[in-house]
Write an enzyme that holds these catalytic residues in place. Structure first.
Site, PDB file in Angstrom:
ATOM      1  N   ASP A 150       6.665   4.826  -6.788  1.00 30.59           N
ATOM      2  CA  ASP A 150       6.727   4.845  -5.323  1.00 30.59           C
ATOM      3  C   ASP A 150       8.086   4.373  -4.820  1.00 30.59           C
ATOM      4  O   ASP A 150       8.803   3.655  -5.491  1.00 30.59           O
ATOM      5  CB  ASP A 150       5.635   3.954  -4.737  1.00 30.59           C
ATOM      6  CG  ASP A 150       5.800   2.487  -5.135  1.00 30.59           C
ATOM      7  OD1 ASP A 150       6.058   2.243  -6.329  1.00 30.59           O
ATOM      8  OD2 ASP A 150       5.691   1.608  -4.273  1.00 30.59           O
ATOM      9  N   GLU A 151       8.396   4.791  -3.613  1.00 26.91           N
ATOM     10  CA  GLU A 151       9.535   4.282  -2.844  1.00 26.91           C
ATOM     11  C   GLU A 151      10.814   4.208  -3.677  1.00 26.91           C
ATOM     12  O   GLU A 151      11.538   3.222  -3.654  1.00 26.91           O
ATOM     13  CB  GLU A 151       9.197   2.908  -2.262  1.00 26.91           C
ATOM     14  CG  GLU A 151       8.033   2.942  -1.287  1.00 26.91           C
ATOM     15  CD  GLU A 151       7.671   1.583  -0.727  1.00 26.91           C
ATOM     16  OE1 GLU A 151       7.325   1.498   0.474  1.00 26.91           O
ATOM     17  OE2 GLU A 151       7.722   0.593  -1.490  1.00 26.91           O
ATOM     18  N   HIS A 168      11.906   0.203  -7.525  1.00 27.72           N
ATOM     19  CA  HIS A 168      11.393  -1.174  -7.587  1.00 27.72           C
ATOM     20  C   HIS A 168      11.746  -1.830  -8.924  1.00 27.72           C
ATOM     21  O   HIS A 168      10.916  -2.485  -9.550  1.00 27.72           O
ATOM     22  CB  HIS A 168       9.875  -1.181  -7.364  1.00 27.72           C
ATOM     23  CG  HIS A 168       9.465  -0.899  -5.945  1.00 27.72           C
ATOM     24  ND1 HIS A 168       9.650  -1.798  -4.928  1.00 27.72           N
ATOM     25  CD2 HIS A 168       8.888   0.197  -5.381  1.00 27.72           C
ATOM     26  CE1 HIS A 168       9.202  -1.283  -3.796  1.00 27.72           C
ATOM     27  NE2 HIS A 168       8.747  -0.063  -4.041  1.00 27.72           N
ATOM     28  N   ASP A 189       8.580  -5.761 -10.254  1.00 22.46           N
ATOM     29  CA  ASP A 189       9.131  -5.246  -9.007  1.00 22.46           C
ATOM     30  C   ASP A 189      10.551  -5.772  -8.864  1.00 22.46           C
ATOM     31  O   ASP A 189      11.060  -6.457  -9.755  1.00 22.46           O
ATOM     32  CB  ASP A 189       8.260  -5.640  -7.811  1.00 22.46           C
ATOM     33  CG  ASP A 189       8.181  -4.517  -6.780  1.00 22.46           C
ATOM     34  OD1 ASP A 189       9.236  -4.151  -6.223  1.00 22.46           O
ATOM     35  OD2 ASP A 189       7.076  -3.989  -6.553  1.00 22.46           O
ATOM     36  N   TRP A 210      -1.827   6.043  -1.471  1.00 25.51           N
ATOM     37  CA  TRP A 210      -1.601   4.844  -0.651  1.00 25.51           C
ATOM     38  C   TRP A 210      -1.025   5.136   0.731  1.00 25.51           C
ATOM     39  O   TRP A 210      -1.253   4.374   1.669  1.00 25.51           O
ATOM     40  CB  TRP A 210      -0.675   3.876  -1.395  1.00 25.51           C
ATOM     41  CG  TRP A 210       0.790   4.221  -1.380  1.00 25.51           C
ATOM     42  CD1 TRP A 210       1.455   5.030  -2.249  1.00 25.51           C
ATOM     43  CD2 TRP A 210       1.776   3.747  -0.444  1.00 25.51           C
ATOM     44  NE1 TRP A 210       2.790   5.105  -1.931  1.00 25.51           N
ATOM     45  CE2 TRP A 210       3.018   4.321  -0.821  1.00 25.51           C
ATOM     46  CE3 TRP A 210       1.742   2.907   0.669  1.00 25.51           C
ATOM     47  CZ2 TRP A 210       4.204   4.077  -0.119  1.00 25.51           C
ATOM     48  CZ3 TRP A 210       2.924   2.659   1.371  1.00 25.51           C
ATOM     49  CH2 TRP A 210       4.138   3.241   0.975  1.00 25.51           C
ATOM     50  N   TYR A 246      -5.210  -1.933   2.870  1.00 30.68           N
ATOM     51  CA  TYR A 246      -4.168  -2.879   2.475  1.00 30.68           C
ATOM     52  C   TYR A 246      -4.532  -4.220   3.122  1.00 30.68           C
ATOM     53  O   TYR A 246      -4.369  -4.393   4.330  1.00 30.68           O
ATOM     54  CB  TYR A 246      -2.796  -2.401   2.952  1.00 30.68           C
ATOM     55  CG  TYR A 246      -2.056  -1.554   1.939  1.00 30.68           C
ATOM     56  CD1 TYR A 246      -2.739  -0.677   1.096  1.00 30.68           C
ATOM     57  CD2 TYR A 246      -0.669  -1.625   1.822  1.00 30.68           C
ATOM     58  CE1 TYR A 246      -2.060   0.092   0.168  1.00 30.68           C
ATOM     59  CE2 TYR A 246       0.012  -0.850   0.897  1.00 30.68           C
ATOM     60  CZ  TYR A 246      -0.684   0.002   0.072  1.00 30.68           C
ATOM     61  OH  TYR A 246      -0.013   0.770  -0.852  1.00 30.68           O
ATOM     62  N   ASP A 268      -3.153  -7.002   3.006  1.00 31.79           N
ATOM     63  CA  ASP A 268      -2.062  -7.817   3.567  1.00 31.79           C
ATOM     64  C   ASP A 268      -1.893  -7.534   5.058  1.00 31.79           C
ATOM     65  O   ASP A 268      -1.239  -8.315   5.764  1.00 31.79           O
ATOM     66  CB  ASP A 268      -0.752  -7.563   2.815  1.00 31.79           C
ATOM     67  CG  ASP A 268      -0.517  -6.098   2.507  1.00 31.79           C
ATOM     68  OD1 ASP A 268      -1.350  -5.509   1.808  1.00 31.79           O
ATOM     69  OD2 ASP A 268       0.506  -5.547   2.964  1.00 31.79           O
ATOM     70  N   TRP A 292      -0.623  -6.977  -1.391  1.00 32.80           N
ATOM     71  CA  TRP A 292       0.818  -7.151  -1.598  1.00 32.80           C
ATOM     72  C   TRP A 292       1.206  -8.532  -1.079  1.00 32.80           C
ATOM     73  O   TRP A 292       0.871  -8.901   0.049  1.00 32.80           O
ATOM     74  CB  TRP A 292       1.593  -6.050  -0.882  1.00 32.80           C
ATOM     75  CG  TRP A 292       1.253  -4.682  -1.396  1.00 32.80           C
ATOM     76  CD1 TRP A 292       0.448  -3.750  -0.802  1.00 32.80           C
ATOM     77  CD2 TRP A 292       1.687  -4.102  -2.629  1.00 32.80           C
ATOM     78  NE1 TRP A 292       0.363  -2.627  -1.589  1.00 32.80           N
ATOM     79  CE2 TRP A 292       1.117  -2.804  -2.720  1.00 32.80           C
ATOM     80  CE3 TRP A 292       2.508  -4.537  -3.673  1.00 32.80           C
ATOM     81  CZ2 TRP A 292       1.334  -1.951  -3.796  1.00 32.80           C
ATOM     82  CZ3 TRP A 292       2.732  -3.691  -4.748  1.00 32.80           C
ATOM     83  CH2 TRP A 292       2.150  -2.414  -4.802  1.00 32.80           C
ATOM     84  N   THR A 293       1.937  -9.295  -1.873  1.00 37.11           N
ATOM     85  CA  THR A 293       2.023 -10.741  -1.621  1.00 37.11           C
ATOM     86  C   THR A 293       3.365 -11.214  -1.056  1.00 37.11           C
ATOM     87  O   THR A 293       3.705 -12.380  -1.197  1.00 37.11           O
ATOM     88  CB  THR A 293       1.716 -11.519  -2.916  1.00 37.11           C
ATOM     89  OG1 THR A 293       2.687 -11.174  -3.921  1.00 37.11           O
ATOM     90  CG2 THR A 293       0.314 -11.210  -3.421  1.00 37.11           C
ATOM     91  N   GLU A 294       4.123 -10.327  -0.388  1.00 40.16           N
ATOM     92  CA  GLU A 294       5.384 -10.788   0.195  1.00 40.16           C
ATOM     93  C   GLU A 294       5.187 -12.022   1.075  1.00 40.16           C
ATOM     94  O   GLU A 294       6.002 -12.946   1.029  1.00 40.16           O
ATOM     95  CB  GLU A 294       6.035  -9.667   1.021  1.00 40.16           C
ATOM     96  CG  GLU A 294       6.660  -8.561   0.193  1.00 40.16           C
ATOM     97  CD  GLU A 294       5.711  -7.405  -0.065  1.00 40.16           C
ATOM     98  OE1 GLU A 294       6.190  -6.294  -0.339  1.00 40.16           O
ATOM     99  OE2 GLU A 294       4.486  -7.610   0.012  1.00 40.16           O
ATOM    100  N   ARG A 346       5.981 -10.352  -6.182  1.00 40.84           N
ATOM    101  CA  ARG A 346       6.605 -10.952  -4.997  1.00 40.84           C
ATOM    102  C   ARG A 346       6.348 -12.459  -4.970  1.00 40.84           C
ATOM    103  O   ARG A 346       7.247 -13.250  -4.717  1.00 40.84           O
ATOM    104  CB  ARG A 346       6.061 -10.289  -3.733  1.00 40.84           C
ATOM    105  CG  ARG A 346       6.748  -8.997  -3.325  1.00 40.84           C
ATOM    106  CD  ARG A 346       6.956  -7.999  -4.468  1.00 40.84           C
ATOM    107  NE  ARG A 346       7.573  -6.769  -4.029  1.00 40.84           N
ATOM    108  CZ  ARG A 346       6.909  -5.697  -3.634  1.00 40.84           C
ATOM    109  NH1 ARG A 346       5.573  -5.700  -3.618  1.00 40.84           N
ATOM    110  NH2 ARG A 346       7.559  -4.617  -3.257  1.00 40.84           N
TER     111      ARG A 346
END
Length: 572
Positions: A345-346, A279, A208, A412, A437, A439, A487-489, A179
């Site tokens: 994931d996701e 992702h 990602d 997670w 987490y 973040d 997580w670096t969004e 990210r």
């Protein structure tokens, strides 16, 4: 003069604030052990990495050359099993390193005595290294700098014996560089910060939707195209703010080799993550044939410039499998780690549901639905990696449609995925987002920058328990350990990563290492007292942590929208 023994990591008397708290400390009122220009260093077989680290790090910080000690300063054992110090006239000025196979592999004993000098014994080379980290803390914050601030000063190590060993073998930190890209020097610094806190697994999230960060020589477009996005959302995805400039970067294969070697010198395993089958928009933007071409014009896709879960996922084709086999072949040459993380994931199923090719694949394979298709995808790489002597690990969505045989799970979404996996005999790393987490925001105040998720204070992290009480002792043995995730969004640079990680990563490190009592019984006041000394170490390291009183003016992000969630996090 008298000696006092303190057993248990929450007992008082571990000043000057050793973190993570050791299992046992025996203190003495006798004078400390001097470290000065005449101090020598003796390193036994297998301790070379710690020997190099002491000279490069401690030597540089204190202005000491730490020349090799004469061989007769080593400690041997006599027939009765007690230690004899040969060359006793030199022992008080010597730091001795040696492996003691009677200790557990990562255990150590640090003995500092004014008459015998300093000895660090470890059950393995890793144990010796963790003992050296404790020695650094005992010296003081000056030992955490890169050059001496008081040249010529002789430092004294308190007269004491520290006996210690970790609770968990997996003490991890995940860093998302997809990210927001972190240049190589920042990654190396992150490894140093991990080592200082006795963390030993670096989960490297390399791909990602928003960027592909590792050079794959057979697929050059992954970095030529996939490592750059045209612009970046500033704040949560609902924020109206954009940074209107390209963002990106990647690590060459030599960069990766350097990072892995640097980590190995610090007894840190690097576990790479290549996210599949979701992702994956950055990869599809580079190689459109990887996507579901019968549903969408994948040639029109670019590297994603916002946050969330992209619906552009890999097509369940032989071509996609073979492509990623090629990716993993190069990956295995770069990363010697036992585990390879495949994400999992996701994975949005919308395109698979609409794709005639995906539906035909479901029928061909005799699967029930799209969840089964995802499980088929993961199982393929579980088999592929196992055949090459590696182990697959993925986020807990790999449980959907059936758990891949031999796979381990990063739990997670809460504890439940880990509980399910452990009960089925699969190894687990506990990293529930509601607890670790990092973040997620640290306070509820209006000055908290880009507030995301639940409030997770320093004390909340300190009271996190990785092993769910629902597990039997046999099932609990499948909990390899625990991991904090970054997580670096909304972390656009190194300083923002520092702010979100620290000081909470310090509390997490103690949870992962120390034999703490149950969460409600943990002595947070003692931890806070030891943190008083530790903040000075973080200052010396240049860590831009969140101060206890709240963010400094330059750490705030006024007007930048986040996504705060009110109330306590669910225990799921």
């Amino acid at each position: 003069m008298s000696d006092a023994t303190t057993d248990g990591p929450t007992s008082p008397g571990t000043s000057p604030g050793v973190i993570p708290a050791p299992r046992s400390v025996r203190e003495s009122a006798r004078p400390g052990v001097p470290l000065g220009a005449d101090t020598t260093l003796w390193a036994g077989p297998g301790t070379g990495a710690t020997e190099r680290w002491l000279r490069l790090t401690l030597g540089a910080a204190l202005g000491l050359s730490l020349p090799p000690a004469p061989e007769n300063t080593a400690v041997s054992e006599n027939a009765a099993g007690t230690e004899n110090a040969a060359g006793a006239e030199n022992a008080p000025n010597t730091v001795r390193l040696r492996i003691d196979e009677t200790l557990r592999p990562e255990a150590y004993v640090l003995d500092a005595d004014a008459e015998r000098g300093i000895e660090i014994r470890g059950g393995s080379s890793a144990g010796v290294f963790w003992g050296a980290q404790t020695l650094r803390q005992l010296i003081g914050p000056e030992a955490f700098r890169r050059a001496p601030v008081r040249p010529g000063v002789t430092y004294a190590v308190p007269n004491r014996t520290v006996e210690d060993a970790p609770r968990f073998g997996w003490r991890g930190l995940m860093l998302d560089v997809s990210r927001h890209f972190m240049p190589k020097d920042g990654v190396l610094r992150q490894l140093d910060l991990m080592a200082a806190h006795k963390l030993n697994v670096f989960h490297f999230h390399l791909t990602d939707d928003q960027g592909w960060r590792i050079e794959i020589k057979r697929y050059p477009k992954l970095t030529e195209t996939g490592s750059w996005r045209a612009r970046t959302k500033f704040g949560h995805r609902a924020s109206p703010h954009w940074e209107e400039k390209p963002h990106g970067g990647f690590y060459t294969q030599d960069d990766i080799r350097e990072i892995v070697a640097y980590a190995a010198e610090r007894h840190i395993a690097v576990v790479p993550e290549i996210d599949i089958p979701g992702h994956s928009q950055a990869a599809i933007a580079a190689y459109p044939e990887l996507g579901n071409t019968d549903v969408i014009d994948t040639r029109s896709l670019s590297v994603w410039d916002t946050w969330g879960v992209s619906k552009n996922v890999l097509a369940p084709t032989d071509n996609a499998l073979q492509f990623y086999e090629g990716v993993f072949e190069e990956l295995l040459d770069l990363f010697p780690s036992e585990f390879i993380h495949v994400g999992g994931d996701e994975c949005a199923k919308d395109q698979w549901k609409a794709s005639p090719a995906a539906q035909a694949r479901i029928t061909e394979l005799g699967l029930v639905d799209e969840d089964g298709l995802q499980s088929w995808f993961i199982r393929h790489f579980d088999t592929w990696l196992s055949a090459r002597g590696r182990r697959l690990i993925g986020w807990d969505e790999i449980l959907e449609g059936g758990l891949a045989p031999g796979a381990a799970v990063s739990s997670w979404r809460g504890y439940q995925g880990g509980i399910t996996a452990a009960r089925a005999g699969h190894d687990v790393v506990m990293c529930p987002e509601q607890q670790v987490y990092l973040d997620h925001r640290q306070a509820a105040g209006p000055d908290e920058p880009v507030p995301i998720g639940f409030v997770r204070t320093l004390e909340d992290v300190y009271r996190f328990e990785p092993v769910p009480p629902e597990l039997t002792p046999a099932q609990a043995r499948h909990v390899l350990g625990t991991q904090a995730n970054l997580w670096t969004e909304v972390m656009e640079d190194r300083a923002r990563v520092d702010y979100q990680a620290f000081p909470r990563l310090v509390a997490f490190a103690e949870v992962a290492w120390s034999a703490l009592p149950p969460p409600a019984e943990r002595d947070f006041a003692d931890f806070e007292e030891r943190m008083t000394a530790h903040y000075a170490r973080l200052d010396a390291l240049g860590v831009a942590y969140r101060p206890p009183a709240g963010p400094l003016p330059w750490q705030r992000r006024p007007g930048v929208l986040g996504r705060p969630i009110e109330g306590p996090p669910p225990n799921v």
